[in-house]
Motif scaffolding. Sequence first.
Motif, PDB file in Angstrom:
ATOM      1  N   LYS A   1       0.388  -1.320   0.176  1.00  0.00           N
ATOM      2  CA  LYS A   1       0.425   0.102  -0.387  1.00  0.00           C
ATOM      3  C   LYS A   1       0.296   0.950   0.347  1.00  0.00           C
ATOM      4  CE  LYS A   1      -4.258  -1.795   1.925  1.00  0.00           C
ATOM      5  NZ  LYS A   1      -4.915  -1.183   0.594  1.00  0.00           N
ATOM      6  N   ASN A   2       1.820   1.241   0.618  1.00  0.00           N
ATOM      7  CA  ASN A   2       3.086   2.422   0.827  1.00  0.00           C
ATOM      8  C   ASN A   2       3.851   2.195   0.483  1.00  0.00           C
ATOM      9  OD1 ASN A   2       0.726   4.059   2.174  1.00  0.00           O
ATOM     10  ND2 ASN A   2       1.408   3.466   3.744  1.00  0.00           N
ATOM     11  N   VAL A   3       4.869   2.431  -0.091  1.00  0.00           N
ATOM     12  CA  VAL A   3       6.076   2.513  -0.839  1.00  0.00           C
ATOM     13  C   VAL A   3       7.653   3.616  -0.965  1.00  0.00           C
ATOM     14  CG1 VAL A   3       7.197   1.702  -2.698  1.00  0.00           C
ATOM     15  CG2 VAL A   3       5.396   0.491  -2.542  1.00  0.00           C
ATOM     16  N   GLN A   4       8.204   3.196  -0.116  1.00  0.00           N
ATOM     17  CA  GLN A   4       9.046   4.643   0.093  1.00  0.00           C
ATOM     18  C   GLN A   4      10.550   4.001  -0.552  1.00  0.00           C
ATOM     19  OE1 GLN A   4       9.843   6.696   3.502  1.00  0.00           O
ATOM     20  NE2 GLN A   4      10.718   8.000   2.812  1.00  0.00           N
ATOM     21  N   LEU A   5      11.216   5.173  -1.904  1.00  0.00           N
ATOM     22  CA  LEU A   5      11.799   4.136  -2.682  1.00  0.00           C
ATOM     23  C   LEU A   5      13.130   4.754  -1.484  1.00  0.00           C
ATOM     24  CD1 LEU A   5      10.643   3.767  -6.061  1.00  0.00           C
ATOM     25  CD2 LEU A   5      10.629   1.827  -4.138  1.00  0.00           C
ATOM     26  N   PRO A   6      14.392   3.890  -1.893  1.00  0.00           N
ATOM     27  CA  PRO A   6      15.913   4.856  -1.545  1.00  0.00           C
ATOM     28  C   PRO A   6      16.256   5.599  -2.483  1.00  0.00           C
ATOM     29  CG  PRO A   6      16.431   2.712  -2.444  1.00  0.00           C
ATOM     30  CD  PRO A   6      14.821   2.919  -2.135  1.00  0.00           C
ATOM     31  N   SER A   7      17.293   7.040  -1.942  1.00  0.00           N
ATOM     32  CA  SER A   7      17.142   7.715  -2.444  1.00  0.00           C
ATOM     33  C   SER A   7      18.979   7.219  -4.235  1.00  0.00           C
ATOM     34  CB  SER A   7      18.020   9.353  -1.462  1.00  0.00           C
ATOM     35  OG  SER A   7      19.378   8.421  -1.143  1.00  0.00           O
ATOM     36  N   THR A   8      18.711   6.349  -3.690  1.00  0.00           N
ATOM     37  CA  THR A   8      19.753   6.238  -4.561  1.00  0.00           C
ATOM     38  C   THR A   8      20.331   5.411  -6.052  1.00  0.00           C
ATOM     39  OG1 THR A   8      20.260   3.824  -3.400  1.00  0.00           O
ATOM     40  CG2 THR A   8      21.286   5.896  -2.493  1.00  0.00           C
ATOM     41  N   LEU A   9      18.301   5.580  -5.831  1.00  0.00           N
ATOM     42  CA  LEU A   9      17.899   4.531  -7.297  1.00  0.00           C
ATOM     43  C   LEU A   9      17.504   5.495  -8.139  1.00  0.00           C
ATOM     44  CD1 LEU A   9      15.787   2.166  -8.061  1.00  0.00           C
ATOM     45  CD2 LEU A   9      13.482   3.164  -6.897  1.00  0.00           C
ATOM     46  N   HIS A  10      17.823   5.206  -9.513  1.00  0.00           N
ATOM     47  CA  HIS A  10      17.527   5.312 -10.723  1.00  0.00           C
ATOM     48  C   HIS A  10      17.078   4.412 -11.459  1.00  0.00           C
ATOM     49  CE1 HIS A  10      21.022   8.131  -9.726  1.00  0.00           C
ATOM     50  NE2 HIS A  10      21.911   7.087  -9.121  1.00  0.00           N
ATOM     51  N   TYR A  11      16.724   3.623 -11.153  1.00  0.00           N
ATOM     52  CA  TYR A  11      15.934   2.929 -12.971  1.00  0.00           C
ATOM     53  C   TYR A  11      14.291   1.591 -12.592  1.00  0.00           C
ATOM     54  CZ  TYR A  11      15.656  -0.073 -16.784  1.00  0.00           C
ATOM     55  OH  TYR A  11      14.874  -1.270 -17.603  1.00  0.00           O
ATOM     56  N   ILE A  12      13.005   2.047 -12.091  1.00  0.00           N
ATOM     57  CA  ILE A  12      12.692   0.939 -12.105  1.00  0.00           C
ATOM     58  C   ILE A  12      11.556   0.317 -12.883  1.00  0.00           C
ATOM     59  CG2 ILE A  12       9.889   0.939 -10.439  1.00  0.00           C
ATOM     60  CD1 ILE A  12      10.506   3.605  -9.275  1.00  0.00           C
ATOM     61  N   GLY A  13      11.698  -0.741 -12.659  1.00  0.00           N
ATOM     62  CA  GLY A  13      11.403  -2.113 -14.642  1.00  0.00           C
ATOM     63  C   GLY A  13       9.961  -2.107 -15.026  1.00  0.00           C
ATOM     64  N   ASP A  14       9.576  -2.648 -16.039  1.00  0.00           N
ATOM     65  CA  ASP A  14       8.473  -2.529 -16.531  1.00  0.00           C
ATOM     66  C   ASP A  14       7.502  -3.532 -14.624  1.00  0.00           C
ATOM     67  OD1 ASP A  14       8.929  -0.943 -18.781  1.00  0.00           O
ATOM     68  OD2 ASP A  14       9.508  -3.520 -19.594  1.00  0.00           O
ATOM     69  N   ASP A  15       7.004  -2.891 -14.448  1.00  0.00           N
ATOM     70  CA  ASP A  15       5.445  -3.657 -14.500  1.00  0.00           C
ATOM     71  C   ASP A  15       5.696  -3.756 -12.288  1.00  0.00           C
ATOM     72  OD1 ASP A  15       3.497  -4.241 -15.858  1.00  0.00           O
ATOM     73  OD2 ASP A  15       4.600  -5.271 -16.877  1.00  0.00           O
ATOM     74  N   ALA A  16       6.915  -3.677 -12.511  1.00  0.00           N
ATOM     75  CA  ALA A  16       7.805  -3.585 -11.072  1.00  0.00           C
ATOM     76  C   ALA A  16       7.629  -3.785 -10.161  1.00  0.00           C
ATOM     77  CB  ALA A  16       8.637  -2.904 -10.733  1.00  0.00           C
ATOM     78  N   PHE A  17       6.525  -2.916  -9.577  1.00  0.00           N
ATOM     79  CA  PHE A  17       5.851  -2.723  -8.490  1.00  0.00           C
ATOM     80  C   PHE A  17       3.827  -2.880  -9.118  1.00  0.00           C
ATOM     81  CE2 PHE A  17       9.132  -0.730  -7.790  1.00  0.00           C
ATOM     82  CZ  PHE A  17       9.504  -0.906  -6.468  1.00  0.00           C
ATOM     83  N   SER A  18       3.538  -3.853 -10.220  1.00  0.00           N
ATOM     84  CA  SER A  18       2.323  -3.519 -10.771  1.00  0.00           C
ATOM     85  C   SER A  18       1.597  -4.813  -9.658  1.00  0.00           C
ATOM     86  CB  SER A  18       2.569  -4.058 -12.514  1.00  0.00           C
ATOM     87  OG  SER A  18       2.989  -5.318 -12.472  1.00  0.00           O
ATOM     88  N   LEU A  19      -0.403  -4.687 -10.097  1.00  0.00           N
ATOM     89  CA  LEU A  19      -0.339  -5.755  -8.893  1.00  0.00           C
ATOM     90  C   LEU A  19      -0.493  -5.122  -7.650  1.00  0.00           C
ATOM     91  CD1 LEU A  19      -0.718  -8.101 -11.928  1.00  0.00           C
ATOM     92  CD2 LEU A  19      -2.338  -6.716 -11.602  1.00  0.00           C
ATOM     93  N   ASN A  20      -0.123  -4.337  -7.010  1.00  0.00           N
ATOM     94  CA  ASN A  20       0.063  -4.246  -6.016  1.00  0.00           C
ATOM     95  C   ASN A  20      -2.250  -2.661  -5.377  1.00  0.00           C
ATOM     96  OD1 ASN A  20       1.845  -5.121  -4.275  1.00  0.00           O
ATOM     97  ND2 ASN A  20       2.924  -4.200  -6.094  1.00  0.00           N
ATOM     98  N   ASP A  21      -1.878  -2.569  -4.524  1.00  0.00           N
ATOM     99  CA  ASP A  21      -2.708  -1.034  -3.985  1.00  0.00           C
ATOM    100  C   ASP A  21      -2.524  -0.092  -3.459  1.00  0.00           C
ATOM    101  OD1 ASP A  21      -4.973  -2.876  -4.734  1.00  0.00           O
ATOM    102  OD2 ASP A  21      -4.951  -3.975  -2.738  1.00  0.00           O
ATOM    103  N   ILE A  22      -0.391   0.403  -4.628  1.00  0.00           N
ATOM    104  CA  ILE A  22      -0.269   1.281  -3.416  1.00  0.00           C
ATOM    105  C   ILE A  22      -1.159   2.372  -3.743  1.00  0.00           C
ATOM    106  CG2 ILE A  22       1.471   2.797  -4.407  1.00  0.00           C
ATOM    107  CD1 ILE A  22       2.847  -0.045  -5.529  1.00  0.00           C
ATOM    108  N   GLU A  23      -1.163   3.302  -2.663  1.00  0.00           N
ATOM    109  CA  GLU A  23      -1.837   3.864  -2.354  1.00  0.00           C
ATOM    110  C   GLU A  23      -0.516   5.726  -2.025  1.00  0.00           C
ATOM    111  OE1 GLU A  23      -4.265   3.382   0.895  1.00  0.00           O
ATOM    112  OE2 GLU A  23      -5.536   2.548  -0.307  1.00  0.00           O
ATOM    113  N   SER A  24       0.200   5.281  -1.689  1.00  0.00           N
ATOM    114  CA  SER A  24       1.508   6.277  -1.381  1.00  0.00           C
ATOM    115  C   SER A  24       2.631   5.712  -1.624  1.00  0.00           C
ATOM    116  CB  SER A  24       1.223   6.287   0.132  1.00  0.00           C
ATOM    117  OG  SER A  24       2.351   7.666   0.136  1.00  0.00           O
TER     118      SER A  24
END
Length: 130
Positions: free
Chosen positions: A34-57
């Motif tokens: 539901k809630n995802v906080q990604l690190p400051s070092t992240l540069h690349y998020i691939g296809d469908d990396a977080f798909s089919l979740n219920d992310i609100e934040s």
Amino acid sequence: MGEESFAWRGIHKITLPEGITTIKYYAFSRNCLKNVQLPSTLHYIGDDAFSLNDIESLSFYDNVEYIGCGSFGSSNWQNNLSDGMTIIGKCLYRFTDRNNTIKDVVIPDGVVSISPEAFSNKRILQIYSK
């Protein structure tokens, strides 16, 4: 994070450590996030990396340069684009909300490319640039 590393595991919460620069395709797909906080070092998020979740934040830093096709598909998340992003992947918003309407889209100044179908099948009410 490797391809499909944590897909289909019923995960409700994640804490990703600093130092991660890449999350590959389907890494966290089909969980219960539901809630995802990604690190400051992240540069690349691939296809469908977080798909089919219920992310609100969703929180990430300005140095995310690429978000792939459907990375946050089938979530309520929308309109949280990084100021440092340079590429908006194909189908970024394809399944972001259930009524196919995005009220506002803010395109950060640094974006140099928006892929075809990045906002496919969406009714966008307003588009802004920073």
